[in-house]
Every structure is written in C-alpha cells, then in structure tokens.
Design a protein around this motif. Sequence first.
Motif, PDB file in Angstrom:
ATOM      1  N   PRO A 156       0.731  -1.016  -0.046  1.00 43.77           N
ATOM      2  CA  PRO A 156       0.015   0.130  -0.049  1.00 43.77           C
ATOM      3  C   PRO A 156       0.877   1.302   0.080  1.00 43.77           C
ATOM      4  O   PRO A 156       0.341   2.327  -0.415  1.00 43.77           O
ATOM      5  N   ALA A 157       2.014   1.292   0.451  1.00 38.99           N
ATOM      6  CA  ALA A 157       3.006   2.379   0.596  1.00 38.99           C
ATOM      7  C   ALA A 157       3.206   2.790  -0.907  1.00 38.99           C
ATOM      8  O   ALA A 157       3.307   4.237  -0.976  1.00 38.99           O
ATOM      9  N   ASN A 158       3.070   2.195  -1.911  1.00 32.93           N
ATOM     10  CA  ASN A 158       3.236   2.599  -3.458  1.00 32.93           C
ATOM     11  C   ASN A 158       2.161   2.228  -4.311  1.00 32.93           C
ATOM     12  O   ASN A 158       1.926   2.034  -5.364  1.00 32.93           O
ATOM     13  N   ARG A 159       1.013   2.366  -3.502  1.00 33.91           N
ATOM     14  CA  ARG A 159      -0.366   1.781  -4.027  1.00 33.91           C
ATOM     15  C   ARG A 159      -0.231   0.798  -4.832  1.00 33.91           C
ATOM     16  O   ARG A 159      -0.876   0.487  -5.922  1.00 33.91           O
ATOM     17  N   ASN A 160       0.417  -0.405  -4.473  1.00 33.46           N
ATOM     18  CA  ASN A 160       0.471  -1.677  -4.971  1.00 33.46           C
ATOM     19  C   ASN A 160       0.949  -1.381  -6.346  1.00 33.46           C
ATOM     20  O   ASN A 160       0.402  -2.308  -7.353  1.00 33.46           O
ATOM     21  N   ALA A 161       2.028  -0.671  -6.579  1.00 31.52           N
ATOM     22  CA  ALA A 161       2.458  -0.507  -8.143  1.00 31.52           C
ATOM     23  C   ALA A 161       3.287  -1.682  -8.125  1.00 31.52           C
ATOM     24  O   ALA A 161       3.501  -2.576  -7.403  1.00 31.52           O
ATOM     25  N   LEU A 162       3.216  -1.977  -9.645  1.00 28.72           N
ATOM     26  CA  LEU A 162       3.968  -3.288 -10.087  1.00 28.72           C
ATOM     27  C   LEU A 162       5.466  -3.105 -10.123  1.00 28.72           C
ATOM     28  O   LEU A 162       6.101  -3.011 -11.327  1.00 28.72           O
TER      29      LEU A 162
END
Length: 256
Positions: free
Chosen positions: A21-27
């Motif tokens: 969640p810290a990076n918005r579930n980035a890939l």
Amino acid sequence: MTELVHLDVDAGVATITLDSPANRNALSAQLRRELLAHLQAAIDDNAVRVIVLGHTGRVFCSGMDLKESRDAGAGQQGVNEFPAILEGIWRSPKPVVARVAGPARAGGVGLVAACDIAVVAEEATFAFSEVRIGVVPAVISVTVLPRLLPRAAHELFLTGETFDGPRAVRIGLVNSAVPAADLDAEVARYVEMLRLGAPGALAATKEMLRGERPAELAAQFAAMQELSARFFAGEEGQEGMRAFAEKRRPAWAQEP
C-alpha cells in the motif's frame, strides 16, 4: 525482505493479495516476481479450485512502478515480464476472480481484465492513463480489448479519462459493481458458483472461450461437437449425470 504479495489457500480457494500500500500496489519488480510465483503455485496446487486476486490498502493497483521505470532502458521497465503475469491469469485452467475495492490504473486495469470474473466496489475508479505520461497501453491491450466495447476502448485509451465501477460494468470491463460493504459477499457468491463446476470442465471451457473462431461454421460445429462428446463420455460428465439423477451434489462440489 518483506513480502509484497501473499498467498493463502483455504477450502479450495487460493487468495492472492497485493500488499504494497505504501506505493499504491504499484507493479514493482519485487511485486511482479512474487505475484507470478504465487499465481503459478496456486495453479499447480491440485487442492485449489478457484483463485481470488485482491489487495490491501485503498488502491487495487496503480500500474507500473514509475520510480523504477523512469531511468530504466528499453526492456527493463517490466514490459518483458508483465505479459507473463497477464498470460498466467488469462490461461489459468482455474477460474480467477478479481476483488477490487479501490482504484486501478494502467497495468492494474490489465490485471482486472485478465481475470475471468471481476467484482468491484461502485466507487472504485479506472483509467488508461498511459497516453498522459507519453506511453502506449500496448501490453494491457491484449487482455483489455477483448473485454471492452470498441467505442469505449477508443474513447478511454485515447483520453485517459477516469471512470467508475458502474461504467466499467456497462462497457464490459467488469462483471459486477456493488456498494463497498457488499463487495466480499459478492465475491463469495461468484466463488461458490465456480466451485460447483467440475475442474476439468471449467478448464476446457476456459480454453474454448479463449480460442479463435474458425471462419467456417461447419468446422466450428465439428470442433465443438468433439469437445462436447468428450466431456459427456468423460469421468466428470458421467459423475455429474449420476449426481443429477440421484439428486445429490457431484463429487467435486461436496462441502470441503
């Protein structure tokens, strides 16, 4: 190193959870690696009947990790491995259900589209934001375009406009948009329906749905007749017909 993707198996359901969640579930590279490994593990596990792809945090998936991609050269932004994830979901012999409680962007929308069933919260938003940062939604188009109405695809790919869950249903991207409080119940409803299907029949049906249609109707009917006959005479078909006659659940749908 803290795991960013979790796999839990219970009562024949494999739940794969994006937990960055810290990076918005980035890939990110780590998330992509773990997602692909857990997906393959769920597919290989004979006890798994249905796979659910969900997330923690407010955002389902914000797309590629732009911090990692910004200074990377061609072939190093994940575009060479992300297709393996999308293809793994698309070709999984087991049904895959997306549980989307929050926004999905770019590659995140590709994940949603690759799943067989997508259930979203009404307030979840979606956007093909690639053109707004100067890139092309090329890789995700492979899973997204078969879902979308053509007019909507042109509009949304070219404008990058944000749209909500109800519109995602109307254009074919997702199956169901419900109030956030009802999201888990709706996912559970689909999972239970999928668990009633015979594993082999579900896998063959998915393969049939993916296949290209022959130009000649005669060839198409012949191929479908062969597929139908094979399953009617097969172990699952025979057990299903016996169960129907005996007014009981078939063996694969017994309570775990």
